[in-house]
Motif scaffolding. Structure first.
Motif, PDB file in Angstrom:
ATOM      1  N   GLY A 140       0.825  -1.200   0.000  1.00 31.59           N
ATOM      2  CA  GLY A 140       0.000   0.000   0.000  1.00 31.59           C
ATOM      3  C   GLY A 140       0.859   1.249   0.000  1.00 31.59           C
ATOM      4  N   PRO A 141       0.245   2.387  -0.294  1.00 34.55           N
ATOM      5  CA  PRO A 141       1.011   3.636  -0.358  1.00 34.55           C
ATOM      6  C   PRO A 141       1.580   4.027   1.000  1.00 34.55           C
ATOM      7  CG  PRO A 141      -1.330   4.054  -0.635  1.00 34.55           C
ATOM      8  CD  PRO A 141      -1.161   2.578  -0.586  1.00 34.55           C
ATOM      9  N   GLN A 142       2.764   4.600   0.965  1.00 31.07           N
ATOM     10  CA  GLN A 142       3.482   4.989   2.172  1.00 31.07           C
ATOM     11  C   GLN A 142       3.956   6.436   2.045  1.00 31.07           C
ATOM     12  OE1 GLN A 142       4.451   2.582   4.734  1.00 31.07           O
ATOM     13  NE2 GLN A 142       3.079   1.156   3.730  1.00 31.07           N
ATOM     14  N   LYS A 143       4.447   6.971   3.114  1.00 27.83           N
ATOM     15  CA  LYS A 143       5.036   8.305   3.125  1.00 27.83           C
ATOM     16  C   LYS A 143       6.074   8.402   1.994  1.00 27.83           C
ATOM     17  CE  LYS A 143       7.788  11.411   5.938  1.00 27.83           C
ATOM     18  NZ  LYS A 143       8.411  11.647   7.227  1.00 27.83           N
ATOM     19  N   GLY A 144       5.986   9.459   1.202  1.00 27.00           N
ATOM     20  CA  GLY A 144       6.923   9.668   0.110  1.00 27.00           C
ATOM     21  C   GLY A 144       6.443   9.173  -1.239  1.00 27.00           C
ATOM     22  N   ASP A 145       5.395   8.318  -1.272  1.00 24.84           N
ATOM     23  CA  ASP A 145       4.819   7.890  -2.538  1.00 24.84           C
ATOM     24  C   ASP A 145       3.958   9.029  -3.099  1.00 24.84           C
ATOM     25  OD1 ASP A 145       5.985   5.370  -2.329  1.00 24.84           O
ATOM     26  OD2 ASP A 145       4.196   4.459  -1.443  1.00 24.84           O
ATOM     27  N   TYR A 146       3.634   8.948  -4.378  1.00 25.24           N
ATOM     28  CA  TYR A 146       2.786   9.957  -5.012  1.00 25.24           C
ATOM     29  C   TYR A 146       1.346   9.448  -5.049  1.00 25.24           C
ATOM     30  CZ  TYR A 146       7.223  11.789  -6.873  1.00 25.24           C
ATOM     31  OH  TYR A 146       8.491  12.275  -7.015  1.00 25.24           O
ATOM     32  N   LEU A 147       0.391  10.348  -4.786  1.00 22.68           N
ATOM     33  CA  LEU A 147      -1.016   9.983  -4.734  1.00 22.68           C
ATOM     34  C   LEU A 147      -1.842  11.106  -5.345  1.00 22.68           C
ATOM     35  CD1 LEU A 147      -3.232   8.046  -3.535  1.00 22.68           C
ATOM     36  CD2 LEU A 147      -3.139   9.478  -1.490  1.00 22.68           C
ATOM     37  N   GLY A 148      -2.914  10.753  -6.068  1.00 22.29           N
ATOM     38  CA  GLY A 148      -3.780  11.773  -6.634  1.00 22.29           C
ATOM     39  C   GLY A 148      -5.180  11.264  -6.902  1.00 22.29           C
ATOM     40  N   PHE A 149      -6.118  12.208  -6.929  1.00 23.41           N
ATOM     41  CA  PHE A 149      -7.527  11.942  -7.217  1.00 23.41           C
ATOM     42  C   PHE A 149      -7.961  12.849  -8.353  1.00 23.41           C
ATOM     43  CE2 PHE A 149      -6.936  11.346  -2.679  1.00 23.41           C
ATOM     44  CZ  PHE A 149      -7.581  10.146  -2.431  1.00 23.41           C
ATOM     45  N   TYR A 150      -8.794  12.345  -9.262  1.00 18.89           N
ATOM     46  CA  TYR A 150      -9.372  13.224 -10.267  1.00 18.89           C
ATOM     47  C   TYR A 150     -10.343  14.168  -9.556  1.00 18.89           C
ATOM     48  CZ  TYR A 150     -12.261  15.099 -13.894  1.00 18.89           C
ATOM     49  OH  TYR A 150     -12.953  15.980 -14.689  1.00 18.89           O
ATOM     50  N   GLY A 151     -10.166  15.457  -9.765  1.00 21.52           N
ATOM     51  CA  GLY A 151     -11.064  16.449  -9.178  1.00 21.52           C
ATOM     52  C   GLY A 151     -10.891  16.670  -7.699  1.00 21.52           C
ATOM     53  N   GLY A 152      -9.731  16.316  -7.159  1.00 21.08           N
ATOM     54  CA  GLY A 152      -9.498  16.510  -5.732  1.00 21.08           C
ATOM     55  C   GLY A 152      -8.017  16.444  -5.398  1.00 21.08           C
ATOM     56  N   THR A 153      -7.730  16.582  -4.125  1.00 21.83           N
ATOM     57  CA  THR A 153      -6.362  16.498  -3.625  1.00 21.83           C
ATOM     58  C   THR A 153      -6.345  15.531  -2.441  1.00 21.83           C
ATOM     59  OG1 THR A 153      -6.666  18.301  -2.053  1.00 21.83           O
ATOM     60  CG2 THR A 153      -5.904  18.906  -4.279  1.00 21.83           C
ATOM     61  N   MET A 154      -5.159  15.248  -1.921  1.00 22.57           N
ATOM     62  CA  MET A 154      -5.086  14.376  -0.746  1.00 22.57           C
ATOM     63  C   MET A 154      -5.837  14.979   0.433  1.00 22.57           C
ATOM     64  SD  MET A 154      -1.417  12.530  -0.420  1.00 22.57           S
ATOM     65  CE  MET A 154      -0.386  13.886  -0.930  1.00 22.57           C
ATOM     66  N   SER A 155      -5.712  16.278   0.623  1.00 27.08           N
ATOM     67  CA  SER A 155      -6.380  16.916   1.759  1.00 27.08           C
ATOM     68  C   SER A 155      -7.851  17.219   1.486  1.00 27.08           C
ATOM     69  CB  SER A 155      -5.649  18.196   2.155  1.00 27.08           C
ATOM     70  OG  SER A 155      -5.648  19.105   1.081  1.00 27.08           O
ATOM     71  N   ASN A 156      -8.267  17.124   0.224  1.00 26.20           N
ATOM     72  CA  ASN A 156      -9.647  17.405  -0.142  1.00 26.20           C
ATOM     73  C   ASN A 156     -10.077  16.477  -1.284  1.00 26.20           C
ATOM     74  OD1 ASN A 156     -12.139  18.649  -0.167  1.00 26.20           O
ATOM     75  ND2 ASN A 156     -11.473  20.297  -1.527  1.00 26.20           N
ATOM     76  N   PRO A 157     -10.215  15.165  -1.001  1.00 22.89           N
ATOM     77  CA  PRO A 157     -10.633  14.246  -2.065  1.00 22.89           C
ATOM     78  C   PRO A 157     -12.068  14.541  -2.493  1.00 22.89           C
ATOM     79  CG  PRO A 157     -10.530  13.109   0.050  1.00 22.89           C
ATOM     80  CD  PRO A 157     -10.014  14.496   0.277  1.00 22.89           C
TER      81      PRO A 157
END
Length: 151
Positions: free
Chosen positions: A110-127
């Motif tokens: 699973g994703p860990q600190k330092g990996d890249y993450l993204g959502f279409y139409g959102g951010t990590m802090s505001n999915p």
């Protein structure tokens, strides 16, 4: 606010951890559970190059990782900061689209600190709060995602 951010990161980690444990392989072939005739494609914009690292893009009906993801693709990043993806035969509907690039670990963890993450139409802090990617009954649709480094 710190508790809310921690909750968002925990939710994101849980969703993507379950996602990676439900049929996502390490090849460039899409995983589809429904029959459709639409191609979902786009570009992932990374904060920095991730040459040779594994990326995953998922198209999901909801944010409940416990019930799996109907469409996904896994591949390997090239030398630049943009990664192209394409998933064929996606059925009509409204979906969430997520992506992760594994920089520091094996995707099965699973994703860990330092990996890249993204959502279409959102951010990590505001999915996104609703399924915001509308897939028509046929053709090709493009959804670009800007990925962020997980803190």
């Amino acid at each position: 606010m710190k508790k809310l951010n921690h909750l968002v990161y925990l939710l994101t980690f849980t969703i993507l951890s379950v996602f990676l444990n439900h049929g996502c392989g390490k090849d460039d072939n899409p995983t589809n559970s429904g029959i459709g005739s639409t191609t979902v494609k786009g570009a992932l914009t990374l904060p920095a190059a991730a040459n040779g690292k594994t990326f995953v893009v998922a198209v999901d009906y909801d944010m409940d990782g416990d019930n799996g993801f109907p469409y996904s693709i896994t591949g390997t990043c090239g030398t630049g900061t943009t990664v192209e993806y394409s998933i064929t035969n996606v059925a009509t509907g409204n979906y969430y689209i997520y992506s992760v690039v594994f920089l520091h670990n094996d995707p099965s963890q699973g994703p860990q600190k330092g990996d890249y993450l993204g959502f279409y139409g959102g951010t990590m802090s505001n999915p996104p709060k609703t399924a915001n990617a509308n897939i028509p009954s046929s053709g090709t649709v493009t959804f670009n995602l800007n990925l962020e480094m997980m803190p």
